[in-house]
Design a protein around this motif. Structure first.
Motif, PDB file in Angstrom:
ATOM      1  N   ALA A 187     -69.762 -22.918 -21.463  1.00 50.17           N
ATOM      2  CA  ALA A 187     -69.798 -21.659 -20.717  1.00 50.17           C
ATOM      3  C   ALA A 187     -68.407 -21.063 -20.555  1.00 50.17           C
ATOM      4  O   ALA A 187     -68.178 -20.207 -19.703  1.00 50.17           O
ATOM      5  CB  ALA A 187     -70.419 -21.890 -19.336  1.00 50.17           C
ATOM      6  N   GLY A 188     -67.457 -21.533 -21.386  1.00 47.18           N
ATOM      7  CA  GLY A 188     -66.142 -20.904 -21.424  1.00 47.18           C
ATOM      8  C   GLY A 188     -65.122 -21.428 -20.451  1.00 47.18           C
ATOM      9  O   GLY A 188     -64.052 -20.816 -20.290  1.00 47.18           O
ATOM     10  N   ILE A 189     -65.383 -22.559 -19.800  1.00 47.19           N
ATOM     11  CA  ILE A 189     -64.472 -23.072 -18.776  1.00 47.19           C
ATOM     12  C   ILE A 189     -63.794 -24.345 -19.273  1.00 47.19           C
ATOM     13  O   ILE A 189     -64.479 -25.325 -19.598  1.00 47.19           O
ATOM     14  CB  ILE A 189     -65.221 -23.371 -17.464  1.00 47.19           C
ATOM     15  CG1 ILE A 189     -65.912 -22.110 -16.950  1.00 47.19           C
ATOM     16  CG2 ILE A 189     -64.274 -23.930 -16.402  1.00 47.19           C
ATOM     17  CD1 ILE A 189     -66.866 -22.360 -15.803  1.00 47.19           C
ATOM     18  N   ARG A 195     -71.904 -17.566 -19.815  1.00 48.83           N
ATOM     19  CA  ARG A 195     -73.321 -17.248 -19.887  1.00 48.83           C
ATOM     20  C   ARG A 195     -73.809 -16.792 -18.519  1.00 48.83           C
ATOM     21  O   ARG A 195     -73.117 -16.951 -17.516  1.00 48.83           O
ATOM     22  CB  ARG A 195     -74.122 -18.490 -20.310  1.00 48.83           C
ATOM     23  CG  ARG A 195     -73.743 -19.041 -21.653  1.00 48.83           C
ATOM     24  CD  ARG A 195     -74.401 -20.383 -21.895  1.00 48.83           C
ATOM     25  NE  ARG A 195     -75.853 -20.310 -21.846  1.00 48.83           N
ATOM     26  CZ  ARG A 195     -76.645 -21.380 -21.902  1.00 48.83           C
ATOM     27  NH1 ARG A 195     -76.132 -22.578 -22.018  1.00 48.83           N
ATOM     28  NH2 ARG A 195     -77.957 -21.242 -21.853  1.00 48.83           N
ATOM     29  N   SER A 196     -75.021 -16.254 -18.509  1.00 49.83           N
ATOM     30  CA  SER A 196     -75.653 -15.918 -17.239  1.00 49.83           C
ATOM     31  C   SER A 196     -75.699 -17.153 -16.360  1.00 49.83           C
ATOM     32  O   SER A 196     -76.156 -18.219 -16.780  1.00 49.83           O
ATOM     33  CB  SER A 196     -77.079 -15.407 -17.491  1.00 49.83           C
ATOM     34  OG  SER A 196     -77.847 -15.478 -16.314  1.00 49.83           O
ATOM     35  N   LEU A 209     -70.710 -20.951 -11.428  1.00 46.74           N
ATOM     36  CA  LEU A 209     -71.232 -20.103 -10.363  1.00 46.74           C
ATOM     37  C   LEU A 209     -70.125 -19.296  -9.697  1.00 46.74           C
ATOM     38  O   LEU A 209     -70.301 -18.116  -9.379  1.00 46.74           O
ATOM     39  CB  LEU A 209     -71.958 -20.967  -9.323  1.00 46.74           C
ATOM     40  CG  LEU A 209     -72.604 -20.247  -8.144  1.00 46.74           C
ATOM     41  CD1 LEU A 209     -73.776 -19.400  -8.600  1.00 46.74           C
ATOM     42  CD2 LEU A 209     -73.066 -21.263  -7.096  1.00 46.74           C
ATOM     43  N   VAL A 210     -68.962 -19.921  -9.474  1.00 48.22           N
ATOM     44  CA  VAL A 210     -67.868 -19.237  -8.765  1.00 48.22           C
ATOM     45  C   VAL A 210     -66.878 -18.585  -9.734  1.00 48.22           C
ATOM     46  O   VAL A 210     -65.830 -18.108  -9.317  1.00 48.22           O
ATOM     47  CB  VAL A 210     -67.121 -20.203  -7.825  1.00 48.22           C
ATOM     48  CG1 VAL A 210     -68.068 -20.787  -6.800  1.00 48.22           C
ATOM     49  CG2 VAL A 210     -66.392 -21.300  -8.597  1.00 48.22           C
ATOM     50  N   HIS A 211     -67.202 -18.573 -11.040  1.00 48.83           N
ATOM     51  CA  HIS A 211     -66.327 -17.973 -12.050  1.00 48.83           C
ATOM     52  C   HIS A 211     -64.951 -18.634 -12.051  1.00 48.83           C
ATOM     53  O   HIS A 211     -63.909 -17.960 -12.040  1.00 48.83           O
ATOM     54  CB  HIS A 211     -66.181 -16.462 -11.825  1.00 48.83           C
ATOM     55  CG  HIS A 211     -67.490 -15.753 -11.714  1.00 48.83           C
ATOM     56  ND1 HIS A 211     -67.689 -14.644 -10.924  1.00 48.83           N
ATOM     57  CD2 HIS A 211     -68.705 -16.004 -12.285  1.00 48.83           C
ATOM     58  CE1 HIS A 211     -68.944 -14.240 -11.020  1.00 48.83           C
ATOM     59  NE2 HIS A 211     -69.575 -15.054 -11.837  1.00 48.83           N
ATOM     60  N   ALA A 231     -81.009 -24.200 -17.493  1.00 48.11           N
ATOM     61  CA  ALA A 231     -80.935 -25.111 -18.632  1.00 48.11           C
ATOM     62  C   ALA A 231     -80.489 -26.507 -18.236  1.00 48.11           C
ATOM     63  O   ALA A 231     -80.984 -27.497 -18.776  1.00 48.11           O
ATOM     64  CB  ALA A 231     -79.981 -24.543 -19.690  1.00 48.11           C
ATOM     65  N   HIS A 232     -79.576 -26.606 -17.277  1.00 52.13           N
ATOM     66  CA  HIS A 232     -78.922 -27.892 -17.023  1.00 52.13           C
ATOM     67  C   HIS A 232     -79.220 -28.508 -15.661  1.00 52.13           C
ATOM     68  O   HIS A 232     -78.879 -29.669 -15.443  1.00 52.13           O
ATOM     69  CB  HIS A 232     -77.403 -27.729 -17.163  1.00 52.13           C
ATOM     70  CG  HIS A 232     -76.965 -27.367 -18.541  1.00 52.13           C
ATOM     71  ND1 HIS A 232     -76.988 -28.266 -19.593  1.00 52.13           N
ATOM     72  CD2 HIS A 232     -76.510 -26.198 -19.066  1.00 52.13           C
ATOM     73  CE1 HIS A 232     -76.549 -27.669 -20.687  1.00 52.13           C
ATOM     74  NE2 HIS A 232     -76.256 -26.414 -20.398  1.00 52.13           N
ATOM     75  N   ALA A 233     -79.829 -27.764 -14.760  1.00 52.04           N
ATOM     76  CA  ALA A 233     -80.053 -28.296 -13.412  1.00 52.04           C
ATOM     77  C   ALA A 233     -81.526 -28.423 -13.069  1.00 52.04           C
ATOM     78  O   ALA A 233     -81.878 -28.669 -11.933  1.00 52.04           O
ATOM     79  CB  ALA A 233     -79.358 -27.408 -12.374  1.00 52.04           C
TER      80      ALA A 233
END
Length: 362
Positions: free
Chosen positions: A223-225, A255-256, A155-157, A263-265
């Motif tokens: 998600a790339g983190i 991802r968006s 959420l916070v990138h 999807a996960h929450a």
């Protein structure tokens, strides 16, 4: 660098179950050090329920939801007060952010969560995030703060996610068993084959375990983190990118944010069964779900709720935010939007679930 750090109840609590101020102070001092080096920090902190046990004379974490919420209500204020006091010694201001799933999945709400966190960081504040245990029910809970931390990192990138635990990394067996070894790097699920991660936390005040941490790592890395899992007493080295713990490397692109939350929450409030044509359209072409492709509706839900999209064999293929109440859906099944608009009005010329509000599962 923007770093999300998650700390669990077991890493903040004494052996008797109450808040251990020396542990909290050590964590805060380490986070302040990262701020001094120019990093932005978001803290996802468990511990509200654990902090509320002693004032309520509760010997262990309660099992029933009402008492958990009462303990959280008492403990959350005390916990944030302790954080506020210690961060103030470093001339840092904290801001409390309490979230429920509903806050961040519905399209009108999730942007508010992002804007709040982004503005706090812009102002130099250290956001302290927790699930809103005081009001969250079983239907709107994240389930554990490991998963919440992964979602907040997206959420916070964030550039990194650090999961602080009561063990110093992921082992290929029980860490207390001689001969087990720590996995220093995980590049995907193949590296976890044969690894027993089913042992729950030994803590009496926490809810997580290694299973939830690995799942959180999957969410974030997908998600790339990148994710680092280590013990709370290694936090200084972890924040300085030292060689500790287990590193989970990114496995997918960003991802968006809202779809990641979806999807996960969330869990489906109900389900919509699709014919084979609708399943193919959604899975292969990324199409929206139209009423014409629906076989039947199951369960009770309201417009805007997440629902599972299921094939006729009962396999969940996607989850999406539905545009109609469950009471309305039966009269729409199998019909084209053009016919529905002609008979019922222009407001019925819309998708059951729009593709922008849908995520594939499995």
């Amino acid at each position: 660098m923007r770093i999300v750090v998650k700390v669990g109840s077991s890493s903040l609590s004494s052996t008797l179950g109450g808040l251990d101020l020396s542990r909290l102070h050590g964590l805060v001092d380490a986070l302040a050090g990262a701020r001094d080096r120019g990093d932005e920090v978001v803290l996802v902190s468990s511990g509200a329920i654990a902090t509320g046990l002693a004032p309520l004379s509760l010997p262990t974490r309660p099992r029933d939801l009402a008492t958990q919420q009462a303990a959280a209500s008492v403990g959350q204020g005390l916990l944030v007060a302790r954080y506020t006091e210690r961060f103030a010694r470093h001339d840092l201001v904290v801001g409390q952010v309490l979230l429920t799933v509903d806050d961040v999945v519905r399209r009108t709400h999730y942007r508010n969560a992002y804007r709040t966190l982004a503005r706090l960081l812009d102002l130099g504040v250290v956001p302290i995030v927790n699930e809103n245990d005081t009001v969250a029910t079983s239907e709107i809970r994240f389930g554990d703060n490991d998963r919440l931390a992964a979602l907040v990192a997206h959420l916070v990138h964030a550039d990194r996610l650090i999961l602080l635990s009561d063990v110093d990394g992921l082992y290929d067996g029980n860490p207390s068993t001689p001969g087990t070894r720590m996995l220093r790097h995980v590049h995907g699920d193949a590296d976890l084959e044969g690894i027993d991660i089913g042992t729950p936390s030994a803590s009496k005040v926490g809810t997580g375990g290694m299973v939830t941490k690995v799942e959180a790592a999957r969410i974030a890395t997908g998600a790339g983190i990148p994710v680092l899992l280590t013990s709370a007493d290694q936090v200084n080295t972890a924040l300085a990118s030292g060689d500790v713990g287990t590193t989970f490397h990114p496995t997918g692109p960003r991802r968006s944010t809202r779809l990641l939350w979806l999807a996960h929450a969330t869990t489906g409030k109900g389900s919509v069964v699709l014919d084979r044509g609708a399943v193919r359209a959604i899975v292969e072409r990324g199409a929206s779900l139209l009423p014409a492709g629906v076989v039947r509706s199951e369960g009770a839900y309201e417009a805007g709720d997440p629902v599972d999209l299921v094939d006729e064999a009962g396999v969940v293929v996607a989850r999406g935010l539905v545009n109609y109440d469950s009471a309305e859906v039966p009269k729409l099944i199998g019909r084209s939007t053009h016919d529905l608009a002609a008979e019922l009005g222009a407001e019925y010329e819309r998708e059951l679930v729009h593709r922008d509000d849908m995520v594939l599962l499995g």
